[in-house]
Design a protein around this motif. Structure first.
Motif, mmCIF file in Angstrom:
data_model
loop_
_atom_site.group_PDB
_atom_site.id
_atom_site.type_symbol
_atom_site.label_atom_id
_atom_site.label_comp_id
_atom_site.label_asym_id
_atom_site.label_seq_id
_atom_site.Cartn_x
_atom_site.Cartn_y
_atom_site.Cartn_z
ATOM 1 N N ALA A 104 0.832 -1.210 0.000
ATOM 2 C CA ALA A 104 0.000 0.000 0.000
ATOM 3 C C ALA A 104 0.864 1.258 0.000
ATOM 4 C CB ALA A 104 -0.933 -0.011 1.205
ATOM 5 N N ALA A 105 1.913 1.273 0.810
ATOM 6 C CA ALA A 105 2.802 2.431 0.858
ATOM 7 C C ALA A 105 3.508 2.630 -0.478
ATOM 8 C CB ALA A 105 3.821 2.264 1.986
ATOM 9 N N SER A 106 3.889 1.541 -1.103
ATOM 10 C CA SER A 106 4.536 1.607 -2.411
ATOM 11 C C SER A 106 3.589 2.173 -3.467
ATOM 12 C CB SER A 106 5.021 0.215 -2.824
ATOM 13 O OG SER A 106 5.597 0.244 -4.096
ATOM 14 N N GLN A 107 2.342 1.767 -3.406
ATOM 15 C CA GLN A 107 1.351 2.269 -4.369
ATOM 16 C C GLN A 107 1.101 3.759 -4.184
ATOM 17 O OE1 GLN A 107 -1.754 -0.553 -3.462
ATOM 18 N NE2 GLN A 107 -1.230 -1.830 -5.231
ATOM 19 N N ILE A 108 1.078 4.204 -2.935
ATOM 20 C CA ILE A 108 0.899 5.628 -2.660
ATOM 21 C C ILE A 108 2.088 6.416 -3.210
ATOM 22 C CG2 ILE A 108 0.792 7.377 -0.832
ATOM 23 C CD1 ILE A 108 -0.786 5.233 0.823
ATOM 24 N N LEU A 109 3.284 5.907 -2.967
ATOM 25 C CA LEU A 109 4.483 6.564 -3.485
ATOM 26 C C LEU A 109 4.451 6.606 -5.010
ATOM 27 C CD1 LEU A 109 7.242 7.884 -3.206
ATOM 28 C CD2 LEU A 109 8.227 5.589 -2.932
ATOM 29 N N ASP A 110 4.078 5.520 -5.638
ATOM 30 C CA ASP A 110 3.968 5.487 -7.105
ATOM 31 C C ASP A 110 3.002 6.562 -7.606
ATOM 32 O OD1 ASP A 110 5.735 3.385 -7.342
ATOM 33 O OD2 ASP A 110 4.179 1.863 -7.634
ATOM 34 N N SER A 111 1.891 6.704 -6.931
ATOM 35 C CA SER A 111 0.888 7.688 -7.321
ATOM 36 C C SER A 111 1.449 9.111 -7.244
ATOM 37 C CB SER A 111 -0.343 7.551 -6.430
ATOM 38 O OG SER A 111 -1.274 8.535 -6.723
ATOM 39 N N VAL A 112 2.148 9.398 -6.168
ATOM 40 C CA VAL A 112 2.723 10.738 -5.996
ATOM 41 C C VAL A 112 3.844 10.968 -7.015
ATOM 42 C CG1 VAL A 112 3.919 12.279 -4.387
ATOM 43 C CG2 VAL A 112 2.030 10.861 -3.581
ATOM 44 N N LEU A 113 4.614 9.938 -7.306
ATOM 45 C CA LEU A 113 5.654 10.064 -8.330
ATOM 46 C C LEU A 113 5.040 10.335 -9.701
ATOM 47 C CD1 LEU A 113 8.082 7.228 -7.221
ATOM 48 C CD2 LEU A 113 8.588 9.683 -7.260
ATOM 49 N N ASN A 114 3.928 9.695 -9.991
ATOM 50 C CA ASN A 114 3.223 9.958 -11.248
ATOM 51 C C ASN A 114 2.726 11.401 -11.302
ATOM 52 O OD1 ASN A 114 3.626 7.379 -12.273
ATOM 53 N ND2 ASN A 114 1.701 6.610 -11.439
ATOM 54 N N GLU A 115 2.215 11.877 -10.190
ATOM 55 C CA GLU A 115 1.760 13.265 -10.106
ATOM 56 C C GLU A 115 2.936 14.219 -10.344
ATOM 57 O OE1 GLU A 115 -0.185 16.241 -6.757
ATOM 58 O OE2 GLU A 115 -0.321 14.073 -6.453
ATOM 59 N N TYR A 116 4.080 13.918 -9.737
ATOM 60 C CA TYR A 116 5.285 14.726 -9.933
ATOM 61 C C TYR A 116 5.670 14.764 -11.414
ATOM 62 C CZ TYR A 116 10.207 16.007 -9.993
ATOM 63 O OH TYR A 116 11.402 16.603 -10.298
ATOM 64 N N ASN A 117 5.643 13.604 -12.064
ATOM 65 C CA ASN A 117 5.993 13.538 -13.486
ATOM 66 C C ASN A 117 5.054 14.377 -14.341
ATOM 67 O OD1 ASN A 117 8.286 11.920 -13.284
ATOM 68 N ND2 ASN A 117 7.085 10.038 -13.326
ATOM 69 N N GLU A 118 3.779 14.378 -14.013
ATOM 70 C CA GLU A 118 2.815 15.191 -14.748
ATOM 71 C C GLU A 118 3.112 16.678 -14.580
ATOM 72 O OE1 GLU A 118 0.391 14.364 -16.969
ATOM 73 O OE2 GLU A 118 1.279 12.374 -16.805
ATOM 74 N N ILE A 119 3.421 17.084 -13.368
ATOM 75 C CA ILE A 119 3.753 18.485 -13.109
ATOM 76 C C ILE A 119 5.036 18.860 -13.861
ATOM 77 C CG2 ILE A 119 4.502 20.139 -11.336
ATOM 78 C CD1 ILE A 119 2.615 18.629 -9.389
ATOM 79 N N ALA A 120 6.018 17.972 -13.834
ATOM 80 C CA ALA A 120 7.285 18.232 -14.524
ATOM 81 C C ALA A 120 7.077 18.364 -16.027
ATOM 82 C CB ALA A 120 8.292 17.122 -14.208
ATOM 83 N N LYS A 121 6.223 17.522 -16.603
ATOM 84 C CA LYS A 121 5.933 17.599 -18.042
ATOM 85 C C LYS A 121 5.307 18.947 -18.396
ATOM 86 C CE LYS A 121 4.973 12.752 -18.981
ATOM 87 N NZ LYS A 121 3.905 11.816 -19.400
ATOM 88 N N LYS A 122 4.376 19.380 -17.579
ATOM 89 C CA LYS A 122 3.692 20.649 -17.838
ATOM 90 C C LYS A 122 4.641 21.827 -17.734
ATOM 91 C CE LYS A 122 -0.845 19.061 -16.378
ATOM 92 N NZ LYS A 122 -1.893 19.150 -15.351
ATOM 93 N N SER A 123 5.598 21.762 -16.807
ATOM 94 C CA SER A 123 6.525 22.879 -16.633
ATOM 95 C C SER A 123 7.571 22.938 -17.748
ATOM 96 C CB SER A 123 7.209 22.813 -15.266
ATOM 97 O OG SER A 123 8.081 21.707 -15.200
ATOM 98 N N ASP A 124 7.788 21.807 -18.431
ATOM 99 C CA ASP A 124 8.734 21.765 -19.553
ATOM 100 C C ASP A 124 8.167 22.405 -20.805
ATOM 101 O OD1 ASP A 124 10.702 20.553 -18.080
ATOM 102 O OD2 ASP A 124 10.289 18.527 -18.825
ATOM 103 N N LYS A 125 6.861 22.483 -20.894
ATOM 104 C CA LYS A 125 6.212 23.016 -22.108
ATOM 105 C C LYS A 125 6.150 24.502 -22.113
ATOM 106 C CE LYS A 125 3.506 18.947 -23.125
ATOM 107 N NZ LYS A 125 2.208 18.376 -23.295
#
Length: 56
Positions: free
Chosen positions: A35-56
Motif C-alpha cells: 500500500a505504501a509503495s502504491q501511494i508513493l507510485d501515485s505521488v511520483l506519477n503526479e510529480y511527473n505530470e507536473i514536470a511535463k507541464k513545466s517543460d512546455k
C-alpha cells in the motif's frame, strides 16, 4: 513553497515511510508495504505530470 517543493517533500517522506515498513516487516509482500509503495507510485506519477507541464 512551490508545488514542486511540496511534492518533493512528500515524496521524500513517503520513501522514508516505505523503507521503515520494509525493515519492520522484513518483506516486500506485506500489505502495508504494498500500500505504501502504491501511494508513493501515485505521488511520483503526479510529480511527473507536473514536470511535463513545466517543460512546455
Amino acid at each position: 513553497m512551490s508545488d514542486m517543493d511540496e511534492i518533493l517533500t512528500q515524496i521524500e517522506d513517503l520513501r522514508k515511510k516505505l523503507n521503515t515498513l520494509i525493515k519492520e516487516n522484513n518483506t516486500l509482500l506485506d500489505p502495508k508495504v504494498i500500500a505504501a509503495s502504491q501511494i508513493l507510485d501515485s505521488v511520483l506519477n503526479e510529480y511527473n505530470e507536473i514536470a511535463k507541464k513545466s517543460d512546455k
